[in-house]
Scaffold this active site. Structure first.
Site, PDB file in Angstrom:
ATOM      1  N   VAL A   1      -6.593   4.233  -2.796  1.00 40.72           N
ATOM      2  CA  VAL A   1      -6.622   2.955  -3.204  1.00 40.72           C
ATOM      3  C   VAL A   1      -5.530   2.236  -2.990  1.00 40.72           C
ATOM      4  CG1 VAL A   1      -7.520   1.566  -4.992  1.00 40.72           C
ATOM      5  CG2 VAL A   1      -8.729   3.698  -4.836  1.00 40.72           C
TER       6      VAL A   1
ATOM      7  N   GLY B   1       0.835  -1.179  -0.064  1.00 45.77           N
ATOM      8  CA  GLY B   1      -0.065   0.062  -0.029  1.00 45.77           C
ATOM      9  C   GLY B   1       0.982   1.231   0.140  1.00 45.77           C
ATOM     10  N   ILE B   2       0.293   2.364   0.804  1.00 50.82           N
ATOM     11  CA  ILE B   2       0.961   3.430   0.964  1.00 50.82           C
ATOM     12  C   ILE B   2       2.415   3.223   1.350  1.00 50.82           C
ATOM     13  CG2 ILE B   2       0.921   5.788   2.159  1.00 50.82           C
ATOM     14  CD1 ILE B   2      -2.101   5.503   2.277  1.00 50.82           C
TER      15      ILE B   2
ATOM     16  N   SER C   1      -4.680  10.813   8.992  1.00 47.48           N
ATOM     17  CA  SER C   1      -5.780  10.532   8.195  1.00 47.48           C
ATOM     18  C   SER C   1      -6.641  11.883   8.080  1.00 47.48           C
ATOM     19  CB  SER C   1      -6.538   9.374   8.534  1.00 47.48           C
ATOM     20  OG  SER C   1      -7.984   9.152   7.753  1.00 47.48           O
TER      21      SER C   1
ATOM     22  N   ASP D   1       7.650  -4.640   8.265  1.00 48.79           N
ATOM     23  CA  ASP D   1       6.270  -5.058   8.104  1.00 48.79           C
ATOM     24  C   ASP D   1       5.960  -6.349   8.854  1.00 48.79           C
ATOM     25  OD1 ASP D   1       4.222  -3.966   5.638  1.00 48.79           O
ATOM     26  OD2 ASP D   1       3.976  -5.775   6.665  1.00 48.79           O
TER      27      ASP D   1
ATOM     28  N   PRO E   1      -3.513  11.779   4.675  1.00 52.68           N
ATOM     29  CA  PRO E   1      -4.119  11.318   3.350  1.00 52.68           C
ATOM     30  C   PRO E   1      -5.911  11.221   3.428  1.00 52.68           C
ATOM     31  CG  PRO E   1      -2.529   9.698   3.959  1.00 52.68           C
ATOM     32  CD  PRO E   1      -2.879  10.438   5.346  1.00 52.68           C
TER      33      PRO E   1
ATOM     34  N   TYR F   1     -11.306   4.195  14.204  1.00 50.24           N
ATOM     35  CA  TYR F   1     -10.348   4.522  13.116  1.00 50.24           C
ATOM     36  C   TYR F   1     -10.059   6.005  13.477  1.00 50.24           C
ATOM     37  CZ  TYR F   1      -7.472   5.466   8.931  1.00 50.24           C
ATOM     38  OH  TYR F   1      -6.645   5.739   8.180  1.00 50.24           O
TER      39      TYR F   1
ATOM     40  N   ASP G   1       6.451  -6.664  14.172  1.00 50.83           N
ATOM     41  CA  ASP G   1       5.210  -6.191  14.476  1.00 50.83           C
ATOM     42  C   ASP G   1       5.172  -4.617  15.269  1.00 50.83           C
ATOM     43  OD1 ASP G   1       2.335  -5.526  15.689  1.00 50.83           O
ATOM     44  OD2 ASP G   1       1.812  -7.678  15.041  1.00 50.83           O
ATOM     45  N   VAL G   2       4.307  -3.731  14.773  1.00 45.22           N
ATOM     46  CA  VAL G   2       4.665  -2.438  15.483  1.00 45.22           C
ATOM     47  C   VAL G   2       4.158  -2.274  16.943  1.00 45.22           C
ATOM     48  CG1 VAL G   2       4.867  -0.999  13.546  1.00 45.22           C
ATOM     49  CG2 VAL G   2       2.712  -1.309  14.545  1.00 45.22           C
TER      50      VAL G   2
HETATM   51  N1  NAD Z   1      -5.867   3.719   2.357  1.00 50.96           N
HETATM   52  C1  NAD Z   1      -6.487   4.977   2.711  1.00 50.96           C
HETATM   53  O1  NAD Z   1      -7.635   5.207   2.353  1.00 50.96           O
HETATM   54  C2  NAD Z   1      -5.964   5.600   3.971  1.00 50.96           C
HETATM   55  C3  NAD Z   1      -6.314   6.969   4.247  1.00 50.96           C
HETATM   56  C4  NAD Z   1      -5.692   7.951   5.079  1.00 50.96           C
HETATM   57  C5  NAD Z   1      -4.713   7.187   5.942  1.00 50.96           C
HETATM   58  N2  NAD Z   1      -4.215   5.919   5.527  1.00 50.96           N
HETATM   59  C6  NAD Z   1      -3.275   5.262   6.502  1.00 50.96           C
HETATM   60  O2  NAD Z   1      -2.155   4.986   5.840  1.00 50.96           O
HETATM   61  C7  NAD Z   1      -1.363   3.826   6.388  1.00 50.96           C
HETATM   62  C8  NAD Z   1      -1.227   2.792   5.432  1.00 50.96           C
HETATM   63  O3  NAD Z   1      -2.514   2.327   4.841  1.00 50.96           O
HETATM   64  P1  NAD Z   1      -2.854   1.553   3.706  1.00 50.96           P
HETATM   65  O4  NAD Z   1      -4.060   1.868   3.094  1.00 50.96           O
HETATM   66  O5  NAD Z   1      -1.752   1.619   2.782  1.00 50.96           O
HETATM   67  O6  NAD Z   1      -2.806  -0.031   4.229  1.00 50.96           O
HETATM   68  P2  NAD Z   1      -2.557  -1.363   3.763  1.00 50.96           P
HETATM   69  O7  NAD Z   1      -3.305  -2.243   4.548  1.00 50.96           O
HETATM   70  O8  NAD Z   1      -2.644  -1.354   2.007  1.00 50.96           O
HETATM   71  O9  NAD Z   1      -1.060  -1.685   4.006  1.00 50.96           O
HETATM   72  C9  NAD Z   1      -0.736  -1.608   5.537  1.00 50.96           C
HETATM   73  C10 NAD Z   1       0.657  -2.210   5.645  1.00 50.96           C
HETATM   74  O10 NAD Z   1       0.912  -2.272   7.164  1.00 50.96           O
HETATM   75  C11 NAD Z   1       1.291  -3.496   7.574  1.00 50.96           C
HETATM   76  N3  NAD Z   1       0.771  -3.612   9.084  1.00 50.96           N
HETATM   77  C12 NAD Z   1      -0.482  -3.594   9.348  1.00 50.96           C
HETATM   78  N4  NAD Z   1      -0.258  -3.731  10.726  1.00 50.96           N
HETATM   79  C13 NAD Z   1       0.889  -3.851  11.323  1.00 50.96           C
HETATM   80  C14 NAD Z   1       1.505  -3.927  12.317  1.00 50.96           C
HETATM   81  N5  NAD Z   1       0.948  -4.422  13.545  1.00 50.96           N
HETATM   82  N6  NAD Z   1       2.946  -4.098  12.383  1.00 50.96           N
HETATM   83  C15 NAD Z   1       3.509  -3.957  11.443  1.00 50.96           C
HETATM   84  N7  NAD Z   1       3.256  -3.735   9.979  1.00 50.96           N
HETATM   85  C16 NAD Z   1       1.733  -3.786   9.925  1.00 50.96           C
HETATM   86  C17 NAD Z   1       0.638  -4.455   6.621  1.00 50.96           C
HETATM   87  O11 NAD Z   1       1.159  -5.822   6.747  1.00 50.96           O
HETATM   88  C18 NAD Z   1       0.754  -3.873   5.251  1.00 50.96           C
HETATM   89  O12 NAD Z   1       1.789  -4.297   4.764  1.00 50.96           O
HETATM   90  C19 NAD Z   1      -2.248   3.638   7.554  1.00 50.96           C
HETATM   91  O13 NAD Z   1      -1.684   4.246   8.785  1.00 50.96           O
HETATM   92  C20 NAD Z   1      -3.856   4.051   7.210  1.00 50.96           C
HETATM   93  O14 NAD Z   1      -4.203   4.352   8.537  1.00 50.96           O
HETATM   94  C21 NAD Z   1      -4.874   5.205   4.732  1.00 50.96           C
END
Ligand code: NAD
Length: 254
Positions: free
Chosen positions: A192, A19-20, A145, A39, A188, A158, A63-64
């Site tokens: 997607v 993801g991001i 967010s 990760d 953000p 959330y 794991d964080v």
């Molecule tokens: N997608 C959105 O619409 C959006 C919008 C605003 C903010 N965000 C934030 O952006 C960040 C990334 O979101 P995303 O949509 O890319 O998520 P995603 O699910 O696509 O990817 C998240 C990644 O974090 C890892 N992860 C999850 N829990 C973990 C843990 N306990 N320890 C280590 N790694 C862990 C997962 O394995 C994955 O690789 C998050 O903080 C999310 O809240 C997302």
């Protein structure tokens, strides 16, 4: 070594495997940073992609929400690259969370959101701050967010967790400023990401609604966020701390 605005800097990115976070890792590496991809699922493919492009990277499975795992990840970064300059607290749970009226949110879901999104950022920052002080400064970028700014309904766990991330950003900026460590957030809009694609049923409504609420009427992708993160990790933002930069195509004016 890749030459760029972050040439030689050591940057840790939590949740960097997808993801991001993945997009942030690739972009920081392209700007010359040596990237520690952290990760809970093995992120070796991201490190391999960076290496294939001529960059340097280390994949760490951690794991964080584990204090020891974060301490070990910080130690691994120092051991491999000699120090730490930047941390991007990106790991989070979003699209997999059940949405709905707040009375229907379970204690388990509430704790999950708080554990990963809030405590995870606390523990990762705690684990790297000593190494940043040794360096004489550093950068922390928290991925928040716009839900916390808008007060988005039907996602109270959330939205509250990201509100805590914004408050943490401000308080830590004050605590760490004297050490030359700048702490900022990027907020953000709906993006997607891998998690969104994997939980399309949970977020279908948001995905349809999001572009219509923006000045720039298109879907937002992880690559839309990376420039703001790179800026806040780099030399051009050296007098900016405690701030939140909204990246959402002009949906919420902060
Ligand atoms: N997608 C959105 O619409 C959006 C919008 C605003 C903010 N965000 C934030 O952006 C960040 C990334 O979101 P995303 O949509 O890319 O998520 P995603 O699910 O696509 O990817 C998240 C990644 O974090 C890892 N992860 C999850 N829990 C973990 C843990 N306990 N320890 C280590 N790694 C862990 C997962 O394995 C994955 O690789 C998050 O903080 C999310 O809240 C997302």
């Amino acid at each position: 070594m890749t030459v760029g605005e972050l040439s030689g800097a050591v940057a840790l990115v939590t949740g960097g495997g997808a993801g991001i976070g993945r997009a942030i890792c690739l972009d920081l590496a392209a700007a010359g940073a040596r990237v520690v991809v952290i990760d809970r699922s093995d992120p070796s493919d991201v490190a391999d992609q960076i290496a294939a492009s001529g960059g340097e990277s280390l994949a760490v499975v951690a794991d964080v929400t584990s204090e020891q795992a974060m301490v070990d990840a910080g130690a691994a970064a120092v051991d491999r690259f000699g120090g730490i300059d930047a941390l991007v607290n990106n790991a989070g749970v979003f699209a997999s969370l059940a949405s709905g009226p707040f009375e229907q949110i379970s204690v388990a879901q509430w704790r999950l959101a708080m554990d990963v999104n809030v405590m995870g950022s606390f523990l990762a920052t705690k684990a790297v701050v000593g190494a940043m002080r040794t360096r004489g400064g550093g950068r922390v970028v928290n991925i928040a967010s716009t839900t916390a700014l808008k007060g988005t309904a039907d996602l109270l766990h959330y939205t509250s967790s990201k509100g805590a991330v914004l408050a943490m950003t401000r308080a830590l900026a004050r605590e760490l400023g004297p050490d030359g460590i700048l702490v900022n957030a990027v907020a953000p809009g709906f993006t997607v990401s891998t998690g969104v694609e994997q939980n399309s049923d949970h977020v279908a409504g948001m995905r349809v609604a999001a572009p219509g609420g923006r000045v720039l009427k298109r879907e937002m992708v992880p690559e839309d966020i990376v420039g703001a993160v790179r800026f806040l990790c780099g030399p051009s933002s050296g007098f900016i701390t405690g701030q939140t930069l909204v990246v959402d195509g002009g949906a919420y004016f902060h």
